[in-house]
Design an enzyme around this catalytic site. Structure first.
Site, PDB file in Angstrom:
ATOM      1  CE  LYS A  79       8.610  -9.253  -6.472  1.00 20.41           C
ATOM      2  NZ  LYS A  79       9.781  -8.407  -6.162  1.00 20.41           N
ATOM      3  CB  SER A 159       8.650  -5.940  -3.148  1.00 23.64           C
ATOM      4  OG  SER A 159       9.556  -6.324  -4.167  1.00 23.64           O
ATOM      5  CB  SER A 183      12.592  -6.330  -3.507  1.00 26.46           C
ATOM      6  OG  SER A 183      11.852  -5.259  -3.017  1.00 26.46           O
TER       7      SER A 183
HETATM    8  N1  GLN Z   1      11.729  -1.456  -0.325  1.00 28.20           N
HETATM    9  C1  GLN Z   1      12.207  -0.707  -1.437  1.00 28.20           C
HETATM   10  C2  GLN Z   1      11.098   0.122  -2.022  1.00 28.20           C
HETATM   11  O1  GLN Z   1      10.041   0.080  -1.529  1.00 28.20           O
HETATM   12  C3  GLN Z   1      12.803  -1.621  -2.466  1.00 28.20           C
HETATM   13  C4  GLN Z   1      11.786  -2.403  -3.211  1.00 28.20           C
HETATM   14  C5  GLN Z   1      12.376  -3.288  -4.264  1.00 28.20           C
HETATM   15  O2  GLN Z   1      13.580  -3.598  -4.227  1.00 28.20           O
HETATM   16  N2  GLN Z   1      11.568  -3.671  -5.221  1.00 28.20           N
HETATM   17  O3  GLN Z   1      11.264   0.803  -2.971  1.00 28.20           O
END
Ligand code: GLN
Length: 494
Positions: A79, A159, A183
């Protein structure tokens, strides 16, 4: 699709050691798969084939010298939130335009020291803020999955959408991911892959671009529970460079896989039965309960009364920490610089041009909730709620060994379907956020298909530093679910 891209990481490890194929061959097979498939999926934002082949050569030498390390010759995707020395790292943000770290994150260093091969950097939501991979500066990722009878592009979740799409579409054997509010687990659920967020402190955050430091935790995304156990073992461990990493021995996660359900108590938290939750999610959950019961588990209803406050409190804590973490992107030290008449104007110009709309929204919310006069009402209050959420879990774990819940409130949605409404998007993490707020480990396991023929996941949450329980019970769910159908390969342009 080559056979070498279709095997599991565990099978690849065995095949390499038995010299059935070389690290160079399996790496080349994945490079070819990326070359033909990535244009359609946009999972990789920076493939690194030359580096991959060079590392594979070293791996082959180690194998032929009988010096194979735990992940010798295993091709992985990374990532783009992980800093990789001399390889561009952007967190999918324009503000890190051209940033090339001079250091390696501890997690990727652990992977390379174990012999793994980097295929490239994977797309993600900008600074990991999102649930659909639509906030990336490099454009959205497309899920390899499609609804039955439809060609409409679906999101892979976020994400870690690039990680999930690449693993699901066989563009790597496994990938690194990060989870601040869901995420790892949400994209895993949406793409039929396995994603584990370990306990906060299990993996070092050093060299991982920070979003919300008290919530961020990295973990692997793979096609099987076994593969996740292999990868997490290498990624984990105490790191003096991260003061929140915990100095505990890393257990043999693979050994936990064969534990079975006998004597285990599984908690079913009633607050995860939400109003308006689709029937198919309830059915999947019931199916999971039956699987575990028939393997000998005792099923116990439990209550986590503060669950409903987890998401609102998260959307105070996470933006607050993000606004502070992102203050460093000022056009002076890293990446993009847009000059102005004076230094203030340079900051303003750089940040206006460099951050996308979702990141700006978080910075604004975060700055607001931390400002004088509002700090007590919002940030401090959210921290108190966090303690209550944590206490709910502690009380539940006095009665049960593991909790079973749905991973997401629904299957993958179409591109653009939720991106116009931030609240709709945020609600996707309703079942995953509580584990982040309490620091507990959680795993998402592919467990069935939706009415649309797309994947659905079940989530397990266990006590702090008991990832072994997640692998043990996760394996039972995986075996019971059997082989789910897989996405039809429409992305290869051969
Ligand atoms: N979808 C959540 C956010 O936008 C979690 C994102 C994540 O875990 N990095 O904050």
């Amino acid at each position: 699709m080559s056979e070498l891209t279709d095997i599991s990481l565990a099978e690849a490890r065995n095949g390499l050691r038995r010299k059935e194929f070389s690290a160079k061959e399996i790496t080349q097979a994945h490079i070819d798969a990326i070359e033909t498939g990535n244009e359609a999926l946009n999972a990789y934002i920076l493939p690194t084939p030359k580096l991959a082949l060079k590392t594979a050569e070293i791996a082959d030498k180690k194998i032929s010298d009988n010096e194979a390390r735990p992940l010798e010759g295993i091709p992985l995707g990374i990532k783009d939130l992980f800093c990789t020395k001399d390889v561009r790292t952007t967190a999918s943000s324009h503000i890190l335009n051209g940033f090339t770290p001079t250091y390696e994150s501890t997690i990727t260093r652990n992977l390379w020291d174990a012999g793994a091969v980097m295929l490239g950097k994977l797309n993600c939501d900008e600074f990991a803020m999102g649930s659909s991979n639509e906030t990336s500066h490099f454009g959205n990722v497309i899920s390899p999955w499609r609804r039955e009878g439809s060609n409409a592009p679906l999101v892979p979740g976020g994400s870690s959408g690039g990680s999930a799409a690449a693993v699901s579409a066989r563009l790597c054997l496994g990938a690194t991911a990060t989870d601040t509010g869901g995420s790892i687990r949400q994209p895993a659920a949406l793409t039929g892959t396995v994603g584990i967020k370990p306990t906060y402190g299990r993996c070092s955050r050093w060299g991982v671009v920070a979003f919300a430091s008290s919530l961020d935790q990295a973990g692997p995304l793979t096609r099987t529970v076994h593969d996740a156990a292999i990868m997490l073992k290498v990624m984990s461990g105490y790191d003096p460079k991260d003061s929140t990493s915990v100095d505990l021995p890393v257990p043999d996660f693979e050994a936990a896989l064969s534990g079975g359900m006998k004597g285990l108590k599984v908690g079913i938290p009633k607050e995860y039965r939400m109003d308006g939750m689709p029937e198919e999610i309830e059915t999947l959950w019931q199916q999971g309960i039956e699987w575990l019961r028939s393997e000998g588990a005792e099923i116990i209803d439990v209550s986590l009364p503060h669950t409903k406050y987890a998401l609102p409190a998260y959307y105070i804590v996470a933006p607050a920490e993000a606004s502070s973490n992102l203050a460093r992107y000022d056009g002076v030290r890293y990446g993009l610089r847009v000059p102005g008449g004076d230094i203030i104007e340079q900051y303003e110009n750089t940040r206006s041009a460099g951050f996308g709309p979702e990141v700006k929204r978080r910075v604004l919310i975060g700055t607001y909730v931390l400002s004088a006069g509002y700090y007590d009402a919002y940030y401090l209050k959210a921290q108190k709620v966090r303690t209550l959420i944590k206490r709910d879990f502690e009380q539940a774990f006095e009665k049960v060994d593991v909790l079973l819940t749905p991973a997401t409130p629904g299957p993958a949605f179409a591109l653009g379907e939720k991106s116009g409404d931030p609240i709709e998007m945020y609600l996707n993490d309703i079942f995953t956020v509580p584990a982040n707020m309490s620091g507990l480990p959680g795993i998402s396991i592919p467990a069935g298909l939706s009415n649309e023929g797309t994947p659905l996941g079940l989530q397990l949450i266990s006590r702090a530093f008991d990832e072994e329980m997640l692998f043990r019970v996760g394996k039972v769910i995986e075996d019971a679910a059997g082989i789910l159908s897989r996405p039809e390969d429409w992305w290869s342009i051969t």
